[in-house]
Design an enzyme around this catalytic site. Structure first.
Site, PDB file in Angstrom:
ATOM      1  N   LYS A  13     -11.155 -35.793 -38.845  1.00  0.00           N
ATOM      2  CA  LYS A  13     -12.071 -35.274 -39.869  1.00  0.00           C
ATOM      3  C   LYS A  13     -13.191 -34.452 -39.231  1.00  0.00           C
ATOM      4  CE  LYS A  13     -13.281 -39.290 -41.698  1.00  0.00           C
ATOM      5  NZ  LYS A  13     -12.514 -40.266 -40.901  1.00  0.00           N
ATOM      6  N   ARG A  88     -17.110 -44.070 -48.827  1.00  0.00           N
ATOM      7  CA  ARG A  88     -16.196 -44.995 -48.166  1.00  0.00           C
ATOM      8  C   ARG A  88     -15.908 -46.225 -49.007  1.00  0.00           C
ATOM      9  NH1 ARG A  88     -17.460 -43.287 -42.517  1.00  0.00           N
ATOM     10  NH2 ARG A  88     -16.314 -44.542 -41.014  1.00  0.00           N
ATOM     11  N   ARG A 127      -9.339 -40.723 -25.639  1.00  0.00           N
ATOM     12  CA  ARG A 127     -10.667 -40.113 -25.734  1.00  0.00           C
ATOM     13  C   ARG A 127     -11.662 -40.870 -24.835  1.00  0.00           C
ATOM     14  NH1 ARG A 127     -13.570 -40.047 -31.493  1.00  0.00           N
ATOM     15  NH2 ARG A 127     -11.643 -39.221 -32.337  1.00  0.00           N
ATOM     16  N   ARG A 135     -17.734 -44.481 -26.789  1.00  0.00           N
ATOM     17  CA  ARG A 135     -18.805 -44.690 -27.744  1.00  0.00           C
ATOM     18  C   ARG A 135     -18.829 -46.183 -28.033  1.00  0.00           C
ATOM     19  NH1 ARG A 135     -17.904 -40.757 -32.729  1.00  0.00           N
ATOM     20  NH2 ARG A 135     -17.162 -42.654 -33.701  1.00  0.00           N
ATOM     21  N   ARG A 146     -12.082 -51.276 -37.859  1.00  0.00           N
ATOM     22  CA  ARG A 146     -12.409 -50.145 -38.722  1.00  0.00           C
ATOM     23  C   ARG A 146     -11.201 -49.710 -39.557  1.00  0.00           C
ATOM     24  NH1 ARG A 146     -14.612 -45.749 -35.051  1.00  0.00           N
ATOM     25  NH2 ARG A 146     -15.550 -44.855 -36.892  1.00  0.00           N
TER      26      ARG A 146
END
Ligand code: AMP
Length: 191
Positions: A13, A88, A127, A135, A146
């Site tokens: 996104k 969300r 990543r 992160r 998530r």
């Protein structure tokens, strides 16, 4: 043009939003980025959100709706915006409708990027390895959490927009350029 980019964490996104922002001069409203900035700046919103985000859960509807309501008042949103990571939950979608109605605005299209969960987990691992520093919320356990939250609380928002005839679904696992092309074809007046 006001659009929503919808899809699980890691579906692309953010990348697609950045491209659309550039091409169509839209404001990019990533609620995840806004919250991370608030955490970094140690604002009251940031202090409330920090632990919830680290756990991969959702911050309260009231908190995030206030953040978005303030943000869409900013002048750069006047010509249109891309919502990335919001709404969300169903209450957020309903609150967004009410917010926009008051301003005489509306959502023009909702683009859902679909994704394969196993592949998303691989991508996040990649990543993290590339950057050398993951992160805080990007470890695999949190991603799984998530994804659970996406399935149980966020995916149920899709029928809300499908019922309004606004939902376009695109395979987010294709190359970034292909996904961009498909999104552009799905935009109002371009189909
Ligand atoms: P994101 O970068 O969009 O995946 O967002 C990172 C984290 O911020 C999420 O895992 C949530 O904890 C929080 N967050 C972002 N957007 C929302 C939202 N619309 N509602 C609730 N929590 C959110």
């Amino acid at each position: 043009m006001n659009l929503i980019l919808f899809g699980p964490p890691g579906a692309g996104k953010g990348t697609q939003a950045a491209r659309l922002k550039e091409k169509y001069q839209l404001a990019h409203l990533s609620t995840g980025d806004m919250l991370r900035e608030a955490v970094a700046a140690k604002t009251p919103v940031g202090r409330e959100a920090e632990a919830i985000m680290a756990a991969g859960k959702l911050v309260s509807d009231e908190l995030i709706c206030n953040v978005v309501a303030d943000r869409i008042e900013e002048p750069d949103c006047a010509h249109g915006f891309i919502l990335d990571g919001f709404p969300r939950t169903l209450p957020q979608a309903e609150a967004l409708d009410a917010m926009l109605e008051k301003k005489g605005k509306q959502i023009d299209v909702v683009i859902e990027l679909t994704a394969d969960e196993a592949e998303l987990i691989k991508r996040i691992e990649g990543r993290a390895a590339e950057s050398g520093e993951a992160r805080a919320d990007d470890n695999v356990e949190t991603l799984k959490k998530r994804l659970d939250v996406y399935r149980s609380q966020t995916a149920p928002v899709l029928p809300f927009y499908a019922a309004k005839g606004l939902l376009r679904t695109i395979d987010g696992m294709r190359s970034m350029d292909e996904v961009t092309r498909e999104i552009e074809q799905a935009l109002p007046g371009r189909g």
